[in-house]
Scaffold this active site. Structure first.
Site, PDB file in Angstrom:
ATOM      1  N   GLY A  50       0.177  -2.885  -2.393  1.00 20.26           N
ATOM      2  CA  GLY A  50      -0.458  -3.596  -3.502  1.00 20.26           C
ATOM      3  C   GLY A  50      -0.056  -5.042  -3.636  1.00 20.26           C
ATOM      4  CG  PHE A  51       3.465  -8.374  -2.683  1.00 21.98           C
ATOM      5  CD1 PHE A  51       4.186  -8.643  -3.832  1.00 21.98           C
ATOM      6  CD2 PHE A  51       3.287  -9.394  -1.763  1.00 21.98           C
ATOM      7  CE1 PHE A  51       4.724  -9.901  -4.055  1.00 21.98           C
ATOM      8  CE2 PHE A  51       3.825 -10.653  -1.979  1.00 21.98           C
ATOM      9  CZ  PHE A  51       4.545 -10.907  -3.133  1.00 21.98           C
TER      10      PHE A  51
ATOM     11  CG  HIS B  49       3.308  13.508   6.794  1.00 23.77           C
ATOM     12  ND1 HIS B  49       2.885  13.898   5.546  1.00 23.77           N
ATOM     13  CD2 HIS B  49       3.384  12.162   6.745  1.00 23.77           C
ATOM     14  CE1 HIS B  49       2.731  12.836   4.779  1.00 23.77           C
ATOM     15  NE2 HIS B  49       3.025  11.779   5.472  1.00 23.77           N
TER      16      HIS B  49
ATOM     17  CE1 TYR C 160       1.184  11.584   1.270  1.00 23.21           C
ATOM     18  CE2 TYR C 160      -1.180  11.382   1.508  1.00 23.21           C
ATOM     19  CZ  TYR C 160       0.082  11.065   1.923  1.00 23.21           C
ATOM     20  OH  TYR C 160       0.254  10.215   2.989  1.00 23.21           O
TER      21      TYR C 160
ATOM     22  CG  LEU D 236      -4.659  -3.867   0.627  1.00 18.86           C
ATOM     23  CD1 LEU D 236      -5.515  -3.378  -0.532  1.00 18.86           C
ATOM     24  CD2 LEU D 236      -5.080  -5.270   1.046  1.00 18.86           C
ATOM     25  N   GLY D 237       0.167  -3.935   1.724  1.00 16.26           N
ATOM     26  CA  GLY D 237       1.565  -4.122   1.346  1.00 16.26           C
ATOM     27  C   GLY D 237       1.927  -3.454   0.041  1.00 16.26           C
TER      28      GLY D 237
END
Length: 332
Positions: free
Chosen positions: A223-224, A124, A58, A220-221
């Site tokens: 952000g959706f 990962h 990241y 939370l998908g």
């Protein structure tokens, strides 16, 4: 906050974790502010969201560096999960599971995180050129050396790799069975949300049967499911949602009934309850070993997400959510 247990090592964490990736990578990079992110991490720890989920890729590397600034002051308050096995180039990401690389990468993560031990070290992605047992064996050596407390595996989850008739996570389950023979798996991380529930088919039962923790990524998908995104508003070019098949304007509009359903459930629990909290409470209801890890870089959303740990959905709520339409994608 309620505490939940990860793996045979009986490591405990707050029921809702914090995904740190958006602070440094993949989402709205022009809005990333180091000061805001540091405050968000401190707020999470204050509220009991102790699991901080990051990875060396990241940034790359900058996310671990950012967390290191907090851990230098508050190591005893945090449960640190980071990952190894992926290298980021200019236009590509490649796997590296060579034992020598794993050892070097761990030492580098420890330096960036400003700690002498990583609580959960996750693979990962398995390297197709190296038997996964060799990679996992090198990770197990790190536990024996006292540099790592427990090991985890991130799910493959690539739909393009599925064989006809195979379930989404069959490849991951096969990898888990292999590495479990080398050293115990303490946690599995995979996507799980109201609009991506596939992990319930194979991964969750595998974990539940063995006392393995489950870190729910993207609960939370992307952000959706917060209900705060507007169809057609668009995303920055380097935002991963700009190329996601569920985030075209057409598909975002088509999937609004899912958010509407979460909003109906939220209203029954009070004016201050949000669709995001209902979505996280649904994830929490999937099993006592499940820890949602919503990603954010803002203090206000950290506070809202942590509040989901106190929300108890009824059987009627869960039944209503189960009847919501499946998410649509641009290739459907």
């Amino acid at each position: 906050m309620e505490r939940r247990t990860i793996g045979a090592a009986a490591l405990t964490v707050g029921a809702v974790g914090l995904g740190c990736m958006p602070m440094s990578w993949a989402y709205n990079t022009s809005r990333q502010r180091g000061g805001d992110s540091l405050r968000a991490v401190h707020r999470a720890l204050d509220l009991g969201s102790t699991l901080l989920d990051t990875a060396d890729m990241y940034g790359p590397f900058t996310n671990e560096l950012l967390l290191g600034r907090v851990l230098k002051e508050r190591r005893g308050d945090a449960f640190v999960s980071t990952k190894v096995g992926l290298l980021v180039g200019d236009q590509h990401i490649v796997a590296n599971g060579r034992p020598g690389y794993v050892r070097r990468a761990c030492d580098a993560s420890l330096r960036r995180l400003q700690t002498d031990v990583i609580d959960l070290y996750q693979l990962h992605r398995a390297d197709p050129e190296i038997p996964v047992e060799e990679t996992w064996g090198a990770m197990a050596e790190l536990v024996r050396a006292g540099k790592v407390r427990a090991l985890g595996l991130c799910a493959v989850g690539a739909r393009s790799a599925r064989r006809p008739g195979a379930r989404l996570h069959d490849t991951t389950v096969r990898q888990l069975e292999r590495v479990q023979q080398v050293f115990p798996v303490s946690a599995v991380e995979a996507e799980l949300s109201v609009w991506s529930p596939q992990a319930r088919e194979a991964l969750l039962p595998w974990c539940a049967a063995r006392g393995v923790g489950f870190l729910a990524a993207m609960p939370l998908g992307n952000g959706f499911l917060t209900g705060t995104l507007t169809p057609g508003e668009g995303f920055e070019a380097d935002d991963l949602r700009a190329r996601h098949p569920r985030f075209t304007a057409e598909m975002m509009a088509a999937n609004q009934p899912i958010v509407a359903g979460l909003r109906r459930v939220a209203r029954r629990h009070g004016e201050d309850v949000t669709p995001a909290q209902v979505a996280l409470a649904w994830v929490l209801a999937q099993g006592g070993q499940v820890i949602p890890v919503p990603g954010t870089k803002q203090e206000r959303w950290v506070t809202e997400n942590a509040g989901a740990a106190d929300l108890r959905l009824t059987e009627a709520d869960l039944a209503e959510i189960a009847e919501l339409p499946a998410a649509q994608e641009s290739w459907n």
